[in-house]
Design a protein around this motif. Structure first.
Motif, short mmCIF file in Angstrom:
data_model
loop_
_atom_site.label_atom_id
_atom_site.label_comp_id
_atom_site.label_asym_id
_atom_site.label_seq_id
_atom_site.Cartn_x
_atom_site.Cartn_y
_atom_site.Cartn_z
N TYR A 153 108.53 -0.41 -39.79
CA TYR A 153 109.58 -1.31 -40.28
C TYR A 153 110.72 -0.50 -40.88
N GLU A 199 112.44 -1.24 -43.26
CA GLU A 199 112.34 -1.34 -44.72
C GLU A 199 111.36 -0.31 -45.28
N GLN A 222 105.86 4.24 -43.05
CA GLN A 222 104.56 3.67 -42.66
C GLN A 222 104.58 3.22 -41.19
N ILE A 278 103.32 1.43 -38.20
CA ILE A 278 102.39 0.31 -37.99
C ILE A 278 101.72 0.43 -36.63
N GLU A 338 91.81 -6.31 -38.27
CA GLU A 338 91.78 -6.55 -39.72
C GLU A 338 93.15 -7.00 -40.22
N THR A 339 93.13 -7.52 -41.42
CA THR A 339 94.40 -7.96 -42.00
C THR A 339 95.33 -6.76 -42.22
N GLY A 340 96.60 -6.98 -41.94
CA GLY A 340 97.62 -5.94 -42.17
C GLY A 340 97.66 -4.86 -41.11
N VAL A 341 96.93 -5.07 -40.02
CA VAL A 341 96.83 -4.01 -39.02
C VAL A 341 98.06 -4.00 -38.09
N GLY A 342 98.75 -5.12 -38.03
CA GLY A 342 99.97 -5.15 -37.23
C GLY A 342 99.98 -6.19 -36.12
N LYS A 343 99.15 -7.22 -36.26
CA LYS A 343 99.08 -8.24 -35.20
C LYS A 343 100.39 -9.03 -35.12
N SER A 344 100.83 -9.52 -36.29
CA SER A 344 102.08 -10.31 -36.29
C SER A 344 103.27 -9.45 -35.90
N THR A 345 103.15 -8.17 -36.15
CA THR A 345 104.24 -7.27 -35.78
C THR A 345 104.50 -7.34 -34.27
N LYS A 389 106.72 -10.16 -33.66
CA LYS A 389 108.09 -9.87 -34.12
C LYS A 389 108.81 -8.99 -33.12
N TYR A 408 112.69 -7.28 -34.58
CA TYR A 408 112.86 -5.84 -34.78
C TYR A 408 112.83 -5.16 -33.42
N GLU A 441 98.86 -17.02 -35.31
CA GLU A 441 97.91 -17.67 -36.23
C GLU A 441 98.27 -19.13 -36.44
N HIS A 483 92.66 -15.26 -35.79
CA HIS A 483 91.55 -14.88 -36.66
C HIS A 483 90.27 -15.52 -36.16
N1 LIG Z 1 109.25 -6.66 -43.32
C1 LIG Z 1 108.34 -5.71 -43.55
N2 LIG Z 1 108.71 -4.55 -44.10
C2 LIG Z 1 107.81 -3.58 -44.34
N3 LIG Z 1 106.51 -3.68 -44.05
C3 LIG Z 1 106.09 -4.82 -43.50
C4 LIG Z 1 106.98 -5.90 -43.22
N4 LIG Z 1 106.27 -6.91 -42.67
C5 LIG Z 1 104.99 -6.48 -42.60
N5 LIG Z 1 104.88 -5.24 -43.09
C6 LIG Z 1 103.66 -4.42 -43.17
O1 LIG Z 1 103.25 -4.16 -41.85
C7 LIG Z 1 101.84 -4.21 -41.74
C8 LIG Z 1 101.43 -5.11 -40.59
O2 LIG Z 1 101.82 -6.42 -40.90
P1 LIG Z 1 101.43 -7.64 -39.96
O3 LIG Z 1 102.01 -8.88 -40.54
O4 LIG Z 1 101.77 -7.33 -38.56
O5 LIG Z 1 99.85 -7.66 -40.13
P2 LIG Z 1 98.79 -8.64 -39.52
O6 LIG Z 1 97.83 -7.82 -38.77
O7 LIG Z 1 99.43 -9.76 -38.79
O8 LIG Z 1 98.12 -9.15 -40.85
P3 LIG Z 1 97.46 -10.57 -41.20
O9 LIG Z 1 96.25 -10.72 -40.36
O10 LIG Z 1 97.12 -10.44 -42.64
O11 LIG Z 1 98.50 -11.60 -40.94
C9 LIG Z 1 101.31 -4.65 -43.09
O12 LIG Z 1 100.82 -3.50 -43.75
C10 LIG Z 1 102.53 -5.17 -43.82
O13 LIG Z 1 102.46 -4.87 -45.19
#
Ligand SMILES: Nc1ncnc2c1ncn2[C@@H]1O[C@H](COP(=O)(O)OP(=O)(O)OP(=O)(O)O)[C@@H](O)[C@H]1O
Length: 655
Positions: free
Chosen positions: A422, A424, A428, A430, A449-456, A459, A465, A578, A609
């Motif tokens: 990101y 921002e 880090q 992803i 797992e949560t925060g692994v980057g699925k929603s990324t 996006k 992005y 989700e 999930h």
């Molecule tokens: N706008 C952002 N700026 C910086 N970091 C971000 C931003 N959005 C998400 N992240 C970070 O990117 C990582 C992946 O986020 P993402 O939302 O893709 O996870 P996820 O796998 O969908 O999680 P969950 O299952 O909890 O929804 C996380 O560590 C989150 O903190």
């Protein structure tokens, strides 16, 4: 190398956007007029008319003292009859005229029938004192008409500037990247959009006209007064200059104070919007008292900064009033010292000068208003400038002639060597090098797992992005960066966990999927989403107004509404982020059935999930931290293979 360049560029843009809103640059004052200069050119007829009418109005105003001088002189000349020492008749009239000429160069006496009448001259006009009263009245009439026209035109200009700036800011904001919003409060943005543009509009209405009128009137009065009495003019000018220098000297201080006050109120507005948005949390936590106290605290900073500003403004006004009052005394003293032995000159010079100073006090007061207005307009202009001139990291090719137009998503979608961090949080990563092909018509599910980057992933697919490295290819060949984004998004459906409901009725909300859809098509989509029956039971049916963010709907109903929107849109690529994870099991099952209906025949990418959401996917991709795609396969394949998926499954994370 390329990655670093892109990252640095993105970081630099974000940093520049943030910085622009915080600092006070030396160009502030210019920025207000810089902002207006474009509008002056655009509305040049209005601008020209304002200048002309203001000039005429100022001329009419500054002529006032001159007329007063004629009026007073003609009125008082009668007293000289007694001083002449003898009866005046046609024989000695020229001697008498010589006599009065020594005191009033512009007056002459004539016999009109039996009566001796006094006349005075100005610009070739020869009038009695009653004549000069009529001239004065006509002049007032002109001033009234000119003042009306210039204020009306300036008002129009002000509103046009305000509306145009608001539209430009809004356009910029809706076209800005998602990353722009990640660290901003909605209330702060709102304050800028609503009140800063309003302040600029108001000042655009007042400052130029007031300034022009003040300058014209000031210098015009100066010229006129110098023809009455050079010595007294010099006295007045010196006194006024001292006042003006003091006022404009305090301009910079006031401007800085105003900037701080505006920043403070902006931050409060941001805070208020944030709390109103989370009112459910406040209600559920019973923290109303805490919030009320907190708001009082938040206002302390605003109060302290405002106190300093109000103090400074009061000082400015005091200097003004004291200065103005002293000018009159200074004139009287100066005139008395100089003309104490010539009462006639003293009285006429004083009366017309006091009236003249009256016309000069107007501009002086106006300049104070200009100084204060300019200070607040400069602050607001800078903040609006920061929005309008903010840079975007992403270029979505809004110009229809730009970019590749996607007619259909009829090929595969490919993530080719995608690396993502990101902007921002660039340090880090992803997604480390990530390759995948989404074949047309098939369904894919991302788990991990949560925060692994699925929603990324979603996006990147929606181009919220751009990848830091690599490409997202549409129809296997077009880099998403080169695509005219709206032509692609037109074929993409997105359903997320928190359904986006707009303030408006059900019909409008569903129609947001396809604006040209007929009412029947909307009903049809609602039927497919199993929403129609429910809406039909509501007294206002499809005209029912849904509160902001769909306050009036249950979670399942909101999700159905979004699904109806998608049925209407009929997308070729469906992204489900989700979509059912906020719902309870029973509702989830019902919604899942609706979603499966929607997925039929479309390329679908789900972020999930729950097992139920992914079981039937053609391919499941398991994401793991620091690895990216750790595993992929069908549900049955993965379930029986040791690895990340089995661990998730066994840990009960896939129920
Ligand atoms: N706008 C952002 N700026 C910086 N970091 C971000 C931003 N959005 C998400 N992240 C970070 O990117 C990582 C992946 O986020 P993402 O939302 O893709 O996870 P996820 O796998 O969908 O999680 P969950 O299952 O909890 O929804 C996380 O560590 C989150 O903190």
């Amino acid at each position: 190398m390329e990655k670093n360049v892109i990252k640095n560029e993105q970081e630099a843009i974000k940093a520049a956007n943030d910085r622009a809103e915080e600092i006070i640059t030396k160009k502030d004052r210019k920025s207000f007029f810089g902002l207006l200069s474009g509008y002056f050119k655009q509305y040049w007829i209005i601008t020209f008319s304002i200048i002309l009418v203001t000039l005429l109005s100022s001329i009419a105003t500054v002529l006032g003292p001159k007329i007063t001088e004629r009026l007073m002189g003609t009125l008082m000349a009668g007293q000289l009859e007694n001083a002449f020492g003898g009866v005046i008749d046609s024989g000695n009239l020229s001697q008498f005229n010589e006599f009065i000429h020594k005191t009033y160069s512009f007056i002459s006496a004539k016999f009109v029938g039996e009566d001796l009448v006094y006349f005075s001259n100005l610009f070739g006009m020869e009038l009695t004192w009653t004549g000069w009263i009529y001239v004065q009245l006509v002049l007032f009439g002109f001033i009234a008409v000119f003042t009306f026209i210039s204020n009306f035109l300036a008002g129009l200009m002000g509103k046009r500037v305000e509306i145009s700036l608001r539209n430009k800011s809004l356009e910029k904001l809706v076209k800005q990247d998602m990353s722009y919003y990640s660290d901003k409060k909605i209330g702060e943005i709102l304050t800028k959009i609503v009140s800063d543009t309003q302040i600029i509009g108001e000042q655009a209405q007042q400052v130029p006209v007031t300034m022009l009128s003040a300058i014209f009137t000031f210098f015009g009065s100066l010229i006129v007064m110098s023809t009455i009495n050079g010595f007294l003019t010099l006295v007045v000018v010196s006194a006024m200059l001292i006042i003006l220098i003091t006022i404009f000297g305090s301009f910079t201080i006031v401007k800085k104070m105003m900037f701080r006050v505006r920043s403070s109120i902006t931050s409060i507005n941001g805070d208020v919007t944030d709390r109103i948005n989370t009112v459910r949390l406040i209600k559920a936590s019973g923290t109303e008292e805490y919030e009320t106290e907190r708001f009082k605290e938040v206002h302390k900073d605003y109060y302290n900064k405002s106190k300093k500003l109000v103090n400074m403004q009061a000082i400015m006004i005091t200097i003004m009033i004291a200065g103005i009052s002293s000018i009159q005394i200074v004139i009287i003293i100066a005139a008395a010292l100089r003309y104490h032995d010539n009462v006639a000159v003293l009285s006429v010079a004083l009366t017309s000068f006091i009236s003249g100073v009256g016309t000069m006090i107007g501009p002086l007061m106006q300049m104070v208003r200009v100084a204060v207005g300019l200070a607040s307009a400069s602050t607001s202009s800078q903040r609006i400038y920061a929005i309008i001139n903010s840079k975007s990291i992403i270029n979505p090719h809004y110009d229809p002639n730009e970019g590749i137009h996607i007619e259909h998503i009829d090929g595969d979608i490919v993530f080719k060597d995608v690396v993502f961090a990101y902007p921002e949080k660039p340090e880090q990563v992803i997604l480390p090098k990530f390759n995948i092909t989404f074949e047309k018509g098939k369904s894919y599910a991302f788990v991990g797992e949560t925060g692994v980057g699925k929603s990324t992933i979603s996006k990147l697919l929606l181009r919220f992005y751009d990848p830091s490295e690599g490409q997202v290819l549409i129809n296997s060949k077009h880099d998403l960066k080169e695509v005219q984004l709206s032509s692609y998004l037109d074929k993409v459906g997105y359903v997320e966990q928190e359904p986006q409901i707009l303030f408006g009725d059900v019909l409008d909300n569903i129609r947001y999927g396809r604006f040209d859809a007929t009412d029947e098509q909307v009903y049809e989509a609602a039927k497919k989403a199993e929403l129609h029956e429910l809406v039909s039971t509501w007294p206002d049916g499809y005209q029912t107004i849904l509160g902001e963010r769909g306050f009036m709907l249950s979670g399942g109903q909101k999700q159905r509404l979004v699904i109806a929107r998608m049925f209407l849109k009929d997308p070729e690529l469906l992204i489900l982020d989700e979509a059912t994870s906020a719902l309870d099991n029973i509702v989830e099952k019902e919604i899942q059935a609706n979603l499966e209906e929607l997925m039929k025949g479309r390329t679908t990418i789900s972020i999930a999930h729950r097992l139920s959401t992914i079981k039937n996917s053609d391919k499941i991709i398991v994401l793991a931290k620091g690895i990216g795609a750790a595993q992929s396969g069908t549900f049955d394949e993965l379930k029986n293979k040791p690895g990340h998926f089995q661990e998730l499954y066994k840990a009960g994370l896939m129920d």
